[in-house]
Design a protein around this motif. Structure first.
Motif, PDB file in Angstrom:
ATOM      1  N   HIS B 435       0.803  -1.230   0.000  1.00 34.05           N
ATOM      2  CA  HIS B 435       0.000   0.000   0.000  1.00 34.05           C
ATOM      3  C   HIS B 435       0.829   1.269   0.000  1.00 34.05           C
ATOM      4  N   ASN B 453      -3.575  12.602   0.121  1.00 28.28           N
ATOM      5  CA  ASN B 453      -4.787  12.210   0.837  1.00 28.28           C
ATOM      6  C   ASN B 453      -4.386  11.775   2.239  1.00 28.28           C
ATOM      7  N   LEU B 456      -5.771   8.466   3.862  1.00 26.45           N
ATOM      8  CA  LEU B 456      -5.101   7.225   3.508  1.00 26.45           C
ATOM      9  C   LEU B 456      -3.794   7.080   4.278  1.00 26.45           C
ATOM     10  N   PHE B 479      -8.597   0.935   4.007  1.00 25.06           N
ATOM     11  CA  PHE B 479      -7.668   1.646   3.129  1.00 25.06           C
ATOM     12  C   PHE B 479      -7.936   1.262   1.675  1.00 25.06           C
ATOM     13  N   LYS B 482     -11.201   2.740   0.349  1.00 23.21           N
ATOM     14  CA  LYS B 482     -11.091   4.196   0.222  1.00 23.21           C
ATOM     15  C   LYS B 482     -10.239   4.568  -1.007  1.00 23.21           C
ATOM     16  N   ALA B 483      -9.100   3.911  -1.092  1.00 23.04           N
ATOM     17  CA  ALA B 483      -8.180   4.252  -2.176  1.00 23.04           C
ATOM     18  C   ALA B 483      -8.762   3.895  -3.539  1.00 23.04           C
TER      19      ALA B 483
END
Lengths: 318, 527, 675
Positions: B435, B453, B456, B479, B482-483
């Motif tokens: 990530h 962001n 995140l 995560f 959202k991403a």
């Protein structure tokens, strides 16, 4: 002759100097950043700060004129700087590979001459015969077919005939000449085919031209044996343009090495060239260009001297 | 808290259990001897495993070194010990204790002790000036390393770090000899001295790399007399011509076909998904892509379910849609959850309709934008051609700009694109590694979408500090969702990895990365 | 001496098989050569004279040439069917050949010694040393100084004349019975030509070698030949003793040929007699007598081929003409004389159209002399030359090659910027700036009509171009009319406007060159060797054309040429140049009648006159040596190094031009009577 030789040799120096300067600046116009490529090769997490540090360490963020100064200062001592990729001396990197390319170049030149001379001569002497047409088809093929493609054909041919390919890795001609030649003959053939075709065609046309010269008629009128007419009176004159072509073709040979070495997995300067371009290793690249330019200039020097030896008009006039 | 304790205890027990199995599974060789000839398409710049990302280094050099832990390749990503006999994480997650095998010796004959482990990890985590450590950032939580005795190492952390455990098995974290590091912090760039299965013999630059069996190897599963690596350009002719027996990186589908035809029964291969994710980064500084609707629209246009299986037939991409994390691994979103997200639904027509709607709303119908492509056929051109046609189906007007690597890299770095092909390579299936790519630009400059962001970033930090598996997984899922909804970076597909072998080569197990399992342990030759 | 002729050729035929047809280049030729005899074969280019020679030696390319003959007996042996190797044994040993181009006939990469000893070693099986000694002897014999040193040198270190001497030495090496010389002196200057021919004649006389000399130069024939074969369109039209051929020519072609040549020994009588038209194309020769289309006596009988018949028994004078007796009797009068048309051009010496004062053209040259050093020097190509050209006047400029005559023309035209001196055109100063204004009035005709015409333009385009560029004729129709008019004026036809230069013959191309010069309506035309590349009969046509145009349009000519007879014929005034300087200047008749300067005299002596009686009777001064290097001219009088009357003073004083009589000037300190 001696004065001519010395003058020609002295002329080499400014030529190479010009190449050196040109190469330095031209390469710096090429976009790309070796540090980025090197560090981010397979992703990885690398900070901008690390990249900057690495650049400083390699001297890449010096102003261009400082880099140029260092480069030019090193040249007379044979110091070409360090490879940005391996951090070894550029000259070391080149020297470890140049032997192979040199062998390949020599071998393909020998091969080219060995093929070209009989083909060109037969083709000229039997002009218009079937033999002539066959030879001309073979030689036009050599010019039309790109050497890497011919190399790939050769590989397929070796595979079909022998079932396997020559072993990888350089085997010195002095340790094991048989294996070495088995490795080298194919790439030499792939480069030499084009080379020999160009030379054979040149030889053919220059023999034809020479044989229609007045002095050939004179020689015949003297009652000299036809064999002597062709060899002594014809060939030596026909060699003059042919020798020039051999020299010019050497440039193509050097270009041909780049692809051929890759096709045959040979570890010569041609492959190093490709690698250094891909990696944006400017130091190594300029070292290589300079080396190749030196080779080219030297070969042409030899050709010029050979030309002078063959042609008295050049020897005495200049 | 109890759950943390429990999971830690389970982990510790598991580790001890697996370490007792040491010297069992791999130690015997069905046959002994022979020379393994393999090809590598790249050239290592140096031999320093700590400072590299390159598979070229790993394929040649990994055979000389050991790591603290390694993976059970049959049951990846389960851990097993390499030079560690047993290991334990403290309940608070702030310390890890390793007991080392006592019979491990370097190739120069000196024994390996805890001091060598300490020196090696300090070189990775706290590199001195002039030493490049590529993975320094992963060890920010490491506080200190203690060596209570010659065969015990204790890693002290300043905060819990979920990545830590897998990291001990990272193939890059080779254990060097402390005395070699003391000689010169960069000694390992140009010299080799490890405890691995094969000793360094010779490296002819640009040509060959020779190793030979290390008789005192502590696992004893080095079955070959000699290893010969060759620098190759393409892998088909050398394999067919018997010049090499294996190539460890990847074979493209057309190459596989040729090899099958030409080698017949002599050919074999193994395949697995490679942890390299192909993504499209959208430049968030480009005006239209500041609007999340436009980014989502571009994502929606890509018919993953219909297109990826077809793409996989012509190049080495995986046929299956995925999010950022590798599917079927423990932290990844399950497919049914993934397919709920914008752009991942199965109904292509509906997706496209939605995309057009979003574009209309945002006022970018028929948007023109540039797509920067790298001038390499596999898989870049194939992906590019597919994406172009998908976007055109939505009425978009993408313009492809193809450049050779160096120029492509410059364009990507300087942001002179609207959309670019990009990739997220990982060597461990851990969210901290996988990530990281999608964090804000000031945290990770190689997030080429140039997005920022903070939400995140916070989620990332949270999962990193969470050593409880379930809790961590929940944060990771958050995560991921959202991403993916923000759609700065569009995941396209993972990579299919096929490793081609001559059938003589036995005992090799393919891993999810070409960085992994390159020590040649367990490989033997059979006629 | 044996009764048998040395060479007896009977019905020789040579055919060339070319892509577009068969050419019979030699058609039923028969002749004999006795030992020690000098036979000349004359004719215009393409008549088959060289092919005849080459076919005797069997040196024609076998792929295209087919030789047939009843027999070719050489010393009694028929050589027609000899194998290549047997023939090779004869070549160079018993029969040898000297070629036209000394510059290209020697192998540039082999030493002179190597090439000279080759036949000795091949045929006489001499050792290298013996061969070398013999080679030195041979070089001595052909008059090459320092033969030992010369043997190790290469052809490029020899001048053209020297090379031809070497060729003669090679030809004589094995003491052959026959030497065939194919135009051996055509490429050489008159003075050198005289040296070479004298040498050849002398040696052959002494050694009893027979010579077949192929030439187009009737003067050369008259001077040396015992027997003459006149060839026309692949056939022998007349053969016999030299005195018969020149004295009693009985074939209309021979008569025409002799009349076409401008004569130095005769007063300018008017227009040159010409043979109208061109020799036939051998691809499709006319049936019957091949000369018929051009013959003034042609009649219906001539539709069948006349045989070569002896005119009187035992006379050995053969003619292939039905009306040979008639022709013999009437002689030159068979050609319509246009003496009546000829009115001498009167020159008004009023205002000169071109005035040249102290013209200098120096070239800086530098060349390597070794060890990184170079030597630079100045070549004074033109050094202080003054003359005037009046409207309607022709001024001839003669001298050997390298004397600077072409440089004079180029300097006047400002093709090279003159180094010094004053040029005036119509009394206006001519310099770099003003030359552009008068370019139209000053035109030029070059030697090689082919290379000076753009091969990719039609004749029409070539002629229209200057009209367009100078905006003389802007209207297209008018321009076309003008082109037709010009073509007619130079004796061509308007329909030729659409042809390309390669479709025309040499003479026609030169006419185009003249038309191009005329279209600007110039006041003066600088003619640089305008006829030297042309055959005799065509040359006469062009000269007549130039004269007619002058009479009609009042153009002045600066006529640069090396052929003394041509210059004499056309010029009012003649300038003789040597090494950039004027040796003598004066009226044409005066210069030729009473030459003052030793160089002028030598030049006139060297040029053979096409009349055996006169030619053989006169005493000649033959110049020794060759033109000195212009980089390093002799001190004092530049001619002193070759002059037969040289005195000590000549080497000290550079002589001024002295006026002797009515604008007759000469630059020599040893001539009495100067004013």
């Amino acid at each position: 002759m001696l004065a001519y030789t010395i003058r020609r040799i002295l002329l080499v120096i400014p030529t190479l100097l010009a190449v050196a300067v040109l190469v330095f600046f031209v390469l710096r116009v090429v976009p790309g950043d070796i540090v980025e490529i090197k560090l981010a090769a397979e992703g990885g997490i690398i900070s901008a700060e690390e990249i900057q540090k690495e650049k400083e360490r390699l001297g890449l963020d010096d102003p261009i004129m400082v880099q140029f100064y260092k480069y030019m200062i090193g040249l007379p001592r044979g110091d070409l700087g360090i490879s940005l990729w391996t951090e070894n001396n550029v000259s070391e990197e080149i020297m470890s590979r140049i032997g192979l390319s040199f062998e390949l170049a020599i071998l393909s030149t020998i091969l080219a001459v060995l093929i070209a001379f009989p083909l060109g001569t037969i083709s000229a002497l039997y002009r218009g015969s079937i033999l002539d047409y066959v030879i001309r088809i073979i030689t036009i093929g050599g010019i039309a077919v790109p050497s890497f493609w011919f190399g790939m054909l050769l590989i397929m041919l070796i595979l079909a005939t022998f079932g396997n390919l020559p072993p990888l890795g350089t085997i010195s001609i002095f340790d094991d000449p048989k294996t070495n030649l088995y490795q080298m003959i194919w790439p030499a053939l792939s480069v030499g085919y084009r080379y020999s075709s160009v030379v054979a065609r040149m030889l053919r046309s220059s023999i034809l031209e020479v044989l229609s010269e007045d002095y050939i008629r004179t020689a015949r009128a003297k009652g000299v044996f036809e064999r002597i007419v062709i060899v002594k009176h014809g060939m030596r004159n026909a060699l003059l343009p042919t020798v020039t072509v051999i020299g010019l073709e050497f440039a193509f040979l050097l270009g041909g090495l780049v692809v051929t070495e890759s096709v045959f997995n040979l570890n010569g300067i041609g492959k190093l060239f490709v690698d250094s371009v891909v990696r944006n290793d400017l130091n190594l690249l300029q070292g290589l260009v300079l080396t190749v330019a030196t080779g080219f200039v030297l070969v042409n020097l030899i050709i010029d001297l050979l030309y002078a030896a063959l042609d008295p008009r050049i020897r005495y006039q200049k | 808290m109890r759950s943390i304790l429990r999971s830690a205890a389970i982990a510790a027990i598991a580790c001890i259990a697996s370490s007792t199995a040491f010297a069992g599974s791999h130690s015997s060789c069905p046959t002994q001897g022979g020379t393994l000839k393999y090809g590598v398409k790249a050239e290592p710049p140096n031999y320093d495993m700590h400072g590299t990302n390159s598979y070229a280094v790993m394929h040649f050099v990994a055979q000389h070194y050991s790591t603290l832990l390694t993976f059970d390749w049959e049951n990846f990503p389960n851990l097993e010990g390499d030079i560690a006999k047993s290991w334990e994480m403290a309940e608070d997650g702030l310390s890890y204790t390793f007991k080392l095998h006592e019979n491990v010796k370097f190739h120069d004959g000196t024994p390996l002790t805890s001091a060598d482990v300490k020196a090696s990890y300090e070189r990775i985590a706290f590199p001195p000036e002039g030493v490049l450590s590529q993975r320094k950032a992963l060890y920010l939580s490491l506080d200190s390393i203690e060596t209570p005795d010659d065969y015990t190492v204790v890693f002290k952390l300043n905060s819990p770090d979920a990545f830590m455990m897998d990291g001990f098995a990272s193939p890059f974290n080779a254990i060097y000899s402390a005395k070699d590091i003391a000689k010169d912090p960069n000694w390992h760039k140009k010299n080799v001295n490890g405890t691995g299965p094969y000793k360094f013999v010779e490296h002819v630059k640009g040509e060959s790399y020779i190793g030979e069996k290390y008789d005192d190897f502590h696992h004893g599963d080095n079955c070959l007399d000699r290893t010969e690596g060759y620098r190759i350009k393409g892998l088909v002719e050398p394999l067919v011509g018997g010049q090499i027996m294996a190539e460890w990186r990847a074979t493209a589908p057309p190459e596989v076909k040729t090899l099958q035809e030409q080698m017949g029964d002599d050919y074999t291969n193994q395949s697995k998904t490679l942890m390299t994710l192909w993504v499209v980064s959208l430049n968030s500084e480009s005006e239209p892509f500041k609007d999340v609707r436009v980014r989502q629209a571009l994502n929606l246009c890509i018919d993953r379910h219909g297109g990826l299986p077809k793409l996989a037939k012509i190049t080495f991409t995986a046929p299956r849609p995925s999010g950022y994390l590798l599917y079927d691994t423990k932290y990844a979103l399950p497919d049914d959850e993934l397919y709920q997200l914008v752009g991942f639904g199965k109904d292509a027509e509906a997706n496209r309709a939605k995309a057009k709607e979003l574009l209309k709303e945002a006022g970018y119908e028929g948007l023109k934008f540039t797509y920067s492509n790298r001038a390499v056929a596999h898989p870049y051109d194939h992906i590019a051609i597919w994406l172009m046609s998908e976007w055109k189906k939505c009425g978009l007007n993408p313009e492809m700009i193809t450049n050779p690597t160096s120029k492509f890299v410059t364009i990507r770095k300087e942001g002179n694109f609207d959309a670019t092909i990009d990739w997220a390579p990982s060597f461990l299936p851990d969210p901290t590694v996988m990530h990281f790519k999608y964090l804000s630009r000031d945290v990770n400059p190689s997030n080429y979408s140039r997005a920022t962001n903070r939400e995140l970033d916070a989620l990332f930090d949270a999962q990193k500090g969470e050593v409880n598996f379930e809790k961590r997984k929940a944060i990771v899922h958050e995560f991921e969702k959202k991403a993916l909804e923000e759609a700065y970076v569009l995941p396209i597909t993972y990579t299919d990895r096929v490793v081609s072998l001559n059938k003589k080569v036995k005992g090799y197990v393919i891993a999810n990365s070409h960085i992994l399992n390159n020590t040649f342990r367990g490989i033997y030759l059979e006629d | 001496m044996s009764e048998l002729p040395l060479l007896d050729v009977r019905n020789l035929q040579v055919e060339f098989k070319l892509k577009n047809g068969t050419v019979r280049a030699v058609d039923n030729v028969s002749f004999q050569v006795n030992r020690g005899e000098f036979l000349s074969i004359v004719g215009e280019s393409g008549c088959g004279k060289s092919v005849t020679a080459l076919s005797i030696m069997k040196l024609l390319p076998k792929r295209v040439a087919e030789i047939k003959a009843d027999y070719v007996k050489f010393d009694g042996q028929d050589i027609t069917n000899l194998s290549e190797n047997e023939m090779r044994k004869i070549r160079g040993r018993r029969m040898s050949m000297i070629f036209q181009e000394p510059m290209t006939s020697l192998n540039p990469v082999l030493t002179i010694g190597d090439q000279l000893t080759e036949p000795l070693i091949t045929h006489l099986e001499m050792s290298e040393e013996e061969a070398n000694n013999r080679a030195i002897e041979l070089l001595n014999m052909v008059g090459i100084p320092e033969p030992e040193k010369r043997l190790t040198q290469y052809p490029h270190q020899f001048s053209g004349g020297m090379r031809q001497r070497v060729m003669i030495a090679i030809g004589l090496a094995c003491e052959p019975d026959l030497i065939i010389a194919d135009e051996p002196t055509t490429a050489l200057d008159v003075t050198i030509q005289a040296q070479i021919l004298e040498l050849l004649k002398d040696i052959c006389n002494r050694l009893g070698v027979a010579i077949i000399m192929i030439t187009h130069n009737l003067g050369v024939v008259a001077a040396y030949a015992d027997k003459v074969n006149v060839m026309y369109a692949a056939r022998i039209v007349e053969k016999g003793g030299a005195s018969d051929i020149f004295g009693k020519p009985s074939h209309p072609y021979t008569i025409g040929l002799l009349r076409s040549v401008p004569r130095m020994d005769k007063k300018r009588g008017g227009r040159l007699a010409t043979i109208e038209g061109l020799p036939p194309n051998l691809m499709a020769p006319p049936s019957g007598c091949r000369f018929k289309p051009r013959c003034p006596m042609a009649a219906d009988t001539c539709d069948s081929s006349p045989e070569l018949k002896e005119r009187a028994k035992g006379k050995n004078h053969f003619t292939a003409c039905f009306y040979s007796d008639d022709a013999n009797k009437k002689g030159a009068s068979i050609y319509v004389s246009d003496k009546d048309k000829f009115k001498p051009i009167k020159v008004k010496k009023d205002k000169p159209v071109l005035s040249v004062r102290g013209l200098k053209q120096h070239f800086g040259v530098s060349f390597r002399s070794g060890w990184l050093s170079s030597v630079s020097g100045t070549v004074k190509a033109v050094d202080d030359i003054s003359f005037d050209v009046y409207p309607g006047e022709t001024v001839g400029l003669v001298g050997e090659s390298g004397c600077g005559k072409t440089s004079v023309g180029r300097a006047i035209l400002h093709l090279n910027l003159p180094t010094g001196g004053e040029l005036k055109f119509n009394e206006k100063e001519l310099n770099q700036k003003s030359v552009a204004l008068v370019r139209q009035d000053m035109q030029v005709i070059f030697q090689d009509p082919f290379s000076s015409l753009n091969p990719r333009m039609t004749i029409g385009q070539i002629l229209e171009e200057p009209l367009k560029v100078h905006k003389i004729e802007t209207d297209e129709v008018a321009r076309a009319e003008r082109v037709s008019e010009l073509l007619t004026k130079v004796g061509l036809y308007p329909y030729m406007r659409d042809r390309y230069p390669h479709e025309l013959s040499g003479g026609q191309r030169q006419r185009v060159g003249i038309a191009r010069a005329l279209c600007m309506e110039p006041k003066i035309i600088i003619c640089d060797e305008p006829v030297s590349a042309l055959d005799v009969s065509v040359q006469a046509q062009i000269i007549n054309l130039l004269e007619d145009l002058q009479r009609e349009l009042g153009i002045a000519y600066l006529f640069i040429a090396h052929d003394l007879a041509v210059v004499k014929h056309i010029s009012h005034k003649v300038i003789v140049m040597y090494l950039g300087k004027v040796m003598e200047i004066g009226d044409s008749d005066t210069i030729y009648g009473e030459p003052k300067h030793p160089y002028t005299k030598a030049l006139l002596d060297a040029a053979p006159i096409p009349d055996p009686k006169k030619e053989r009777g006169r005493e000649k001064i033959i110049l020794k040596g060759e033109l000195p290097s212009p980089l390093n001219p002799p001190k004092g009088c530049v001619f002193s190094s070759r002059c037969n009357f040289v005195t000590e003073d000549c080497r000290k004083v550079s002589p001024e031009l002295v006026d002797f009589d009515n604008n007759h000037l000469a630059a020599c300190i040893n001539i009495e009577g100067g004013k």
